[in-house]
Write a protein that holds these residues in place. Structure first.
Motif, PDB file in Angstrom:
ATOM      1  N   GLY A 154       0.852  -1.186   0.000  1.00  0.00           N
ATOM      2  CA  GLY A 154       0.000   0.000   0.000  1.00  0.00           C
ATOM      3  C   GLY A 154       0.885   1.231   0.000  1.00  0.00           C
ATOM      4  O   GLY A 154       2.073   1.136  -0.298  1.00  0.00           O
ATOM      5  N   ARG A 155       0.310   2.371   0.334  1.00  0.00           N
ATOM      6  CA  ARG A 155       1.108   3.600   0.348  1.00  0.00           C
ATOM      7  C   ARG A 155       0.939   4.344   1.670  1.00  0.00           C
ATOM      8  O   ARG A 155      -0.136   4.323   2.261  1.00  0.00           O
ATOM      9  N   ILE A 156       2.036   4.991   2.097  1.00  0.00           N
ATOM     10  CA  ILE A 156       1.968   5.886   3.253  1.00  0.00           C
ATOM     11  C   ILE A 156       2.507   7.229   2.784  1.00  0.00           C
ATOM     12  O   ILE A 156       3.644   7.313   2.316  1.00  0.00           O
ATOM     13  N   ASN A 157       1.721   8.265   2.918  1.00  0.00           N
ATOM     14  CA  ASN A 157       2.081   9.591   2.395  1.00  0.00           C
ATOM     15  C   ASN A 157       2.588   9.475   0.961  1.00  0.00           C
ATOM     16  O   ASN A 157       3.549  10.125   0.578  1.00  0.00           O
ATOM     17  N   GLY A 158       1.991   8.595   0.199  1.00  0.00           N
ATOM     18  CA  GLY A 158       2.365   8.435  -1.203  1.00  0.00           C
ATOM     19  C   GLY A 158       3.503   7.445  -1.443  1.00  0.00           C
ATOM     20  O   GLY A 158       3.715   7.001  -2.567  1.00  0.00           O
ATOM     21  N   GLN A 159       4.245   7.103  -0.412  1.00  0.00           N
ATOM     22  CA  GLN A 159       5.388   6.183  -0.550  1.00  0.00           C
ATOM     23  C   GLN A 159       4.903   4.727  -0.509  1.00  0.00           C
ATOM     24  O   GLN A 159       4.188   4.339   0.414  1.00  0.00           O
ATOM     25  N   LYS A 160       5.309   3.920  -1.494  1.00  0.00           N
ATOM     26  CA  LYS A 160       4.943   2.506  -1.501  1.00  0.00           C
ATOM     27  C   LYS A 160       5.591   1.784  -0.328  1.00  0.00           C
ATOM     28  O   LYS A 160       6.776   1.984  -0.069  1.00  0.00           O
ATOM     29  N   VAL A 161       4.844   0.965   0.373  1.00  0.00           N
ATOM     30  CA  VAL A 161       5.405   0.162   1.476  1.00  0.00           C
ATOM     31  C   VAL A 161       4.815  -1.245   1.455  1.00  0.00           C
ATOM     32  O   VAL A 161       3.676  -1.446   1.028  1.00  0.00           O
ATOM     33  N   CYS A 162       5.597  -2.218   1.917  1.00  0.00           N
ATOM     34  CA  CYS A 162       5.088  -3.575   2.111  1.00  0.00           C
ATOM     35  C   CYS A 162       4.559  -3.692   3.532  1.00  0.00           C
ATOM     36  O   CYS A 162       5.079  -3.052   4.453  1.00  0.00           O
ATOM     37  N   VAL A 163       3.525  -4.508   3.703  1.00  0.00           N
ATOM     38  CA  VAL A 163       3.003  -4.733   5.052  1.00  0.00           C
ATOM     39  C   VAL A 163       2.822  -6.223   5.325  1.00  0.00           C
ATOM     40  O   VAL A 163       2.505  -6.994   4.433  1.00  0.00           O
TER      41      VAL A 163
ATOM     42  N   ALA B  82       9.750  -6.735  -0.707  1.00  0.00           N
ATOM     43  CA  ALA B  82      10.369  -5.499  -0.207  1.00  0.00           C
ATOM     44  C   ALA B  82      11.819  -5.417  -0.655  1.00  0.00           C
ATOM     45  O   ALA B  82      12.332  -4.344  -0.992  1.00  0.00           O
ATOM     46  N   MET B  83      12.480  -6.578  -0.690  1.00  0.00           N
ATOM     47  CA  MET B  83      13.878  -6.631  -1.095  1.00  0.00           C
ATOM     48  C   MET B  83      14.007  -6.285  -2.576  1.00  0.00           C
ATOM     49  O   MET B  83      14.895  -5.544  -2.980  1.00  0.00           O
ATOM     50  N   LYS B  84      13.110  -6.839  -3.396  1.00  0.00           N
ATOM     51  CA  LYS B  84      13.178  -6.599  -4.843  1.00  0.00           C
ATOM     52  C   LYS B  84      12.853  -5.147  -5.182  1.00  0.00           C
ATOM     53  O   LYS B  84      13.497  -4.527  -6.011  1.00  0.00           O
ATOM     54  N   LEU B  85      11.801  -4.629  -4.543  1.00  0.00           N
ATOM     55  CA  LEU B  85      11.363  -3.264  -4.864  1.00  0.00           C
ATOM     56  C   LEU B  85      12.155  -2.205  -4.101  1.00  0.00           C
ATOM     57  O   LEU B  85      12.044  -1.020  -4.385  1.00  0.00           O
ATOM     58  N   GLU B  86      12.895  -2.659  -3.091  1.00  0.00           N
ATOM     59  CA  GLU B  86      13.634  -1.744  -2.210  1.00  0.00           C
ATOM     60  C   GLU B  86      12.718  -0.661  -1.641  1.00  0.00           C
ATOM     61  O   GLU B  86      12.947   0.536  -1.808  1.00  0.00           O
ATOM     62  N   ILE B  87      11.675  -1.124  -0.979  1.00  0.00           N
ATOM     63  CA  ILE B  87      10.755  -0.203  -0.306  1.00  0.00           C
ATOM     64  C   ILE B  87      10.602  -0.633   1.157  1.00  0.00           C
ATOM     65  O   ILE B  87      10.836  -1.797   1.491  1.00  0.00           O
ATOM     66  N   PRO B  88      10.203   0.299   2.044  1.00  0.00           N
ATOM     67  CA  PRO B  88      10.093  -0.016   3.467  1.00  0.00           C
ATOM     68  C   PRO B  88       9.102  -1.157   3.739  1.00  0.00           C
ATOM     69  O   PRO B  88       8.176  -1.386   2.941  1.00  0.00           O
ATOM     70  N   ILE B  89       9.300  -1.846   4.843  1.00  0.00           N
ATOM     71  CA  ILE B  89       8.357  -2.892   5.237  1.00  0.00           C
ATOM     72  C   ILE B  89       7.890  -2.657   6.674  1.00  0.00           C
ATOM     73  O   ILE B  89       8.685  -2.324   7.547  1.00  0.00           O
ATOM     74  N   PHE B  90       6.580  -2.789   6.858  1.00  0.00           N
ATOM     75  CA  PHE B  90       5.953  -2.601   8.167  1.00  0.00           C
ATOM     76  C   PHE B  90       5.458  -3.948   8.676  1.00  0.00           C
ATOM     77  O   PHE B  90       4.773  -4.666   7.942  1.00  0.00           O
ATOM     78  N   TYR B  91       5.797  -4.266   9.921  1.00  0.00           N
ATOM     79  CA  TYR B  91       5.344  -5.504  10.545  1.00  0.00           C
ATOM     80  C   TYR B  91       4.335  -5.131  11.629  1.00  0.00           C
ATOM     81  O   TYR B  91       4.694  -4.490  12.617  1.00  0.00           O
ATOM     82  N   LEU B  92       3.071  -5.507  11.432  1.00  0.00           N
ATOM     83  CA  LEU B  92       2.037  -5.235  12.436  1.00  0.00           C
ATOM     84  C   LEU B  92       1.839  -6.528  13.221  1.00  0.00           C
ATOM     85  O   LEU B  92       1.155  -7.438  12.771  1.00  0.00           O
ATOM     86  N   VAL B  93       2.495  -6.597  14.369  1.00  0.00           N
ATOM     87  CA  VAL B  93       2.628  -7.879  15.068  1.00  0.00           C
ATOM     88  C   VAL B  93       1.582  -8.041  16.165  1.00  0.00           C
ATOM     89  O   VAL B  93       1.355  -7.135  16.973  1.00  0.00           O
ATOM     90  N   ASP B  94       0.938  -9.213  16.151  1.00  0.00           N
ATOM     91  CA  ASP B  94      -0.063  -9.557  17.171  1.00  0.00           C
ATOM     92  C   ASP B  94      -0.224 -11.079  17.078  1.00  0.00           C
ATOM     93  O   ASP B  94      -1.155 -11.577  16.466  1.00  0.00           O
ATOM     94  N   SER B  95       0.727 -11.799  17.653  1.00  0.00           N
ATOM     95  CA  SER B  95       0.808 -13.223  17.356  1.00  0.00           C
ATOM     96  C   SER B  95       1.267 -14.055  18.539  1.00  0.00           C
ATOM     97  O   SER B  95       2.173 -13.666  19.274  1.00  0.00           O
ATOM     98  N   ALA B  96       0.653 -15.223  18.673  1.00  0.00           N
ATOM     99  CA  ALA B  96       1.020 -16.119  19.762  1.00  0.00           C
ATOM    100  C   ALA B  96       2.290 -16.917  19.463  1.00  0.00           C
ATOM    101  O   ALA B  96       2.760 -17.663  20.303  1.00  0.00           O
ATOM    102  N   GLY B  97       2.833 -16.772  18.244  1.00  0.00           N
ATOM    103  CA  GLY B  97       4.073 -17.479  17.919  1.00  0.00           C
ATOM    104  C   GLY B  97       3.829 -18.720  17.074  1.00  0.00           C
ATOM    105  O   GLY B  97       2.799 -18.834  16.410  1.00  0.00           O
ATOM    106  N   ALA B  98       4.779 -19.636  17.098  1.00  0.00           N
ATOM    107  CA  ALA B  98       4.693 -20.824  16.242  1.00  0.00           C
ATOM    108  C   ALA B  98       3.514 -21.710  16.627  1.00  0.00           C
ATOM    109  O   ALA B  98       3.165 -21.823  17.795  1.00  0.00           O
ATOM    110  N   ARG B  99       2.899 -22.329  15.589  1.00  0.00           N
ATOM    111  CA  ARG B  99       1.836 -23.295  15.835  1.00  0.00           C
ATOM    112  C   ARG B  99       2.510 -24.653  16.037  1.00  0.00           C
ATOM    113  O   ARG B  99       2.986 -25.261  15.071  1.00  0.00           O
TER     114      ARG B  99
END
Lengths: 509, 70
Positions: free
Chosen positions: A71-80, A107-124
């Motif tokens: 998506g975009r943040i302030n117009g800048q493409k970002v991965c989420v 994110a690596m290929k496009l060289e754009i920022p990545i955001f991690y929205l974390v809310d996780s119990a961990g490994a299943r």
């Protein structure tokens, strides 16, 4: 039902995430649904979402426990990458891990920022063989993060738990924003700690947001709601370019906030008296542009991005108001990471120095203050972005070195007229040199002798002497600091320096 | 009840309050001297000083309780 209708219905079902009761439970804790979070974070929500149908045929899952996209943040493409805690508590299965890996690789290929929205119990644990040990298992997430580090900005918003292995996602991010009360990080839960080592603690004590933001330093920013976390993240990213190849965007310049007292009347003449460094910072930066990092951790040093005449700079400033501005092990850690962050993304650095040195005593020696201090020096020394060092008041001992002293190739060292640069302050120095002599003197003569020697010492380290010896580059009127910095940064911005040739240093950590 | 602790090792430069004094959150209540610097310690709560455990020139270690505020 036609295939088209079926597609629409399936999409609707997947978009809703897990069962209603988990949505309700989240709402009760002030937690937003994953898609709502993304809607607020991004300008127009997720523009492109792949692997939407992951786990689509599994009867036990409404969808997979993570949403990934661009998506975009302030117009800048970002991965989420955003965990959905309504699906098996956001735990990681085989496809969750694969989705995370793919968005990181995007994110690596496009060289754009990545955001991690974390809310996780961990490994299943039931899926461990498929998701834990292998080449494209969870370990690869961290491997990718380490590869991405310094290449593109990595931002973590921690909305819920981040447990066991999952706690390494925040650890490898540039910044971790934690929501008080809901966010937590720990390798072993309190329940596990009680079973395995017999320790009884609450979740907050073990890995709560406030603890991490103020004690461990694993968290960087403490906020009181998810909305505040998102607001901070959106502001934070405006100071950064998309990747290490480019420079941060210049923004509209703002005037500095006006104050009754100018800088020259702010700083106490007595080197030992406290003063608030924020009062100085606010008088040189564009109003309202300070974005502080690690406010609650090691507050004897201030770190944050801001703008001067619209241009981004990273501020590293001693805070004499707290612990005398002395450098401790945590202070050095805080500085080292912030300096690396700025240098990685071409953000010029400003060092505002008023430091009595590194802390001494058995406690800090046992903590390894020498190697921690060395770490700060390494980061500062290696930084090749424009570096300006301003000696506001005092710069004693290795404190001078750590704050981009003359030997570490800053672009310039400026000093205020009352600045003192020395191995140690006059009181300590006279005591060190003349301790025996003082002890031999009759008591009534001691005070006069000490005063005389301190005065001699002050003359010896007078700032004009240091300017004359070309130790510092200029002495400036405190009230002209902002103009001086604007002028100098605009000159140094074209600097092009490579630190040295090698694979990498062997870092003191 | 709130205990104000020394945030670093040093000696007591000045105790700014007495038992029974009303203090505001953020008000400096003790000044330490360490590394040749004056280090003000502010109360983290609003309340009344119940106990003063140190006096001028005492050496204190990090985490020693200096003042108790009710």
């Amino acid at each position: 039902m036609s295939r088209n209708e079926d597609l629409n219905r399936t999409k609707e079902r997947i978009e809703k995430g897990g069962p209603e009761k988990y949505h309700q439970a989240n709402e009760d804790k002030g937690k937003l649904f994953v898609r709502k979070r993304l809607e607020i974070l991004l300008d127009d929500g997720v523009d492109v979402e792949d692997a939407f149908f992951a786990n689509g045929l599994d009867k036990n899952f409404p969808a997979d426990g993570v949403v990934t996209g661009i998506g975009r943040i302030n117009g800048q493409k970002v991965c989420v990458m955003a965990n959905d805690s309504t699906v098996k508590a956001g735990s990681w299965g085989k496809r969750t891990v694969e989705k995370i890996l793919r968005i990181q690789e995007t994110a690596m290929k496009l060289e754009i920022p990545i955001f991690y929205l974390v809310d996780s119990a961990g490994a299943r644990i039931t899926d461990q063989v498929e998701m834990f040990p292998g080449r494209r298992g969870a370990g690869r997430i961290f491997h990718n993060q380490i590869k991405l580090s310094g290449r593109v900005p990595q931002v973590c918003l921690l909305f819920g738990p981040s447990a066991a292995g999952g706690a390494y996602i925040p650890a490898f991010c540039d910044i971790v924003i934690m929501v008080e009360g809901n966010a937590s990080m720990y390798l072993g839960s309190p329940r596990m700690a009680e079973k395995v080592i017999g320790e009884k603690v609450t979740l907050e004590e073990m890995g709560g947001a406030r603890m991490h933001a103020s004690v461990s330093g694993v968290g960087d920013v403490l906020v009181s709601s998810e909305e505040d976390a998102i607001t901070y993240a959106r502001k934070y990213i405006t100071y950064f370019p998309a990747n290490f190849r480019s420079k941060p965007n210049r923004m509209q310049a703002f005037e500095v906030q006006t104050y009754e007292k100018p800088i020259s009347e702010l700083i106490p003449k007595n080197q030992n008296a406290p003063f608030n460094m924020f009062d100085l910072i606010n008088r040189i930066i564009d109003e309202g542009t300070f974005c502080e990092i690690k406010k609650l951790f090691a507050p004897e040093l201030i770190t944050g991005m801001s703008r001067i005449n619209g241009q981004v700079i990273g501020v590293v400033a001693n805070q004499p108001r707290v612990k005398g501005g002395v450098l401790f092990t945590d202070t050095a850690d805080k500085a080292a990471k912030f300096i690396q962050l700025c240098d990685a993304f071409n953000i010029p650095l400003l060092f505002l120095t008023d430091v009595p040195g590194f802390m001494i005593g058995t406690k800090v020696e046992r903590q390894g203050i020498i190697r921690h201090g060395a770490k700060m020096l390494s980061a500062m020394s290696e930084a090749t972005v424009p570096k300006i060092s301003v000696i506001v008041r005092k710069a004693y001992g290795a404190g001078l070195y750590a704050m981009a002293g003359p030997a570490f190739e800053p672009d310039c060292v400026l000093a205020f007229p009352d600045a003192q640069i020395a191995v140690m302050g006059p009181e300590a120095a006279v005591n060190a040199v003349y301790a025996n002599k003082i002890a031999q003197l009759p008591e009534e003569e001691r005070l006069a002798f000490i005063k005389e020697k301190q005065e001699e010492y002050r003359e010896e380290i007078d700032i004009y002497r240091l300017a004359s010896e070309m130790v510092i580059d200029d002495i400036i009127q405190p009230d002209t600091l902002r103009e001086e910095l604007i002028k100098r940064y605009s000159i140094y911005q074209d600097k092009n320096v490579q630190f040295t040739e090698r694979k990498h240093g062997v870092y003191p950590v | 009840m709130h205990e104000l602790k020394a945030m670093m090792a040093g000696s007591v430069w000045e105790v700014c309050v007495e038992v029974g004094d009303k203090v505001e959150e953020g008000q400096d209540v003790v000044i330490l001297e360490s590394m040749k610097m004056e280090i003000p310690l502010a109360s983290e709560v609003t309340g009344t000083v119940k106990e003063v455990r140190v006096s001028k020139d005492d050496f204190v270690n990090e985490d020693d309780v200096l003042i108790v505020i009710d």
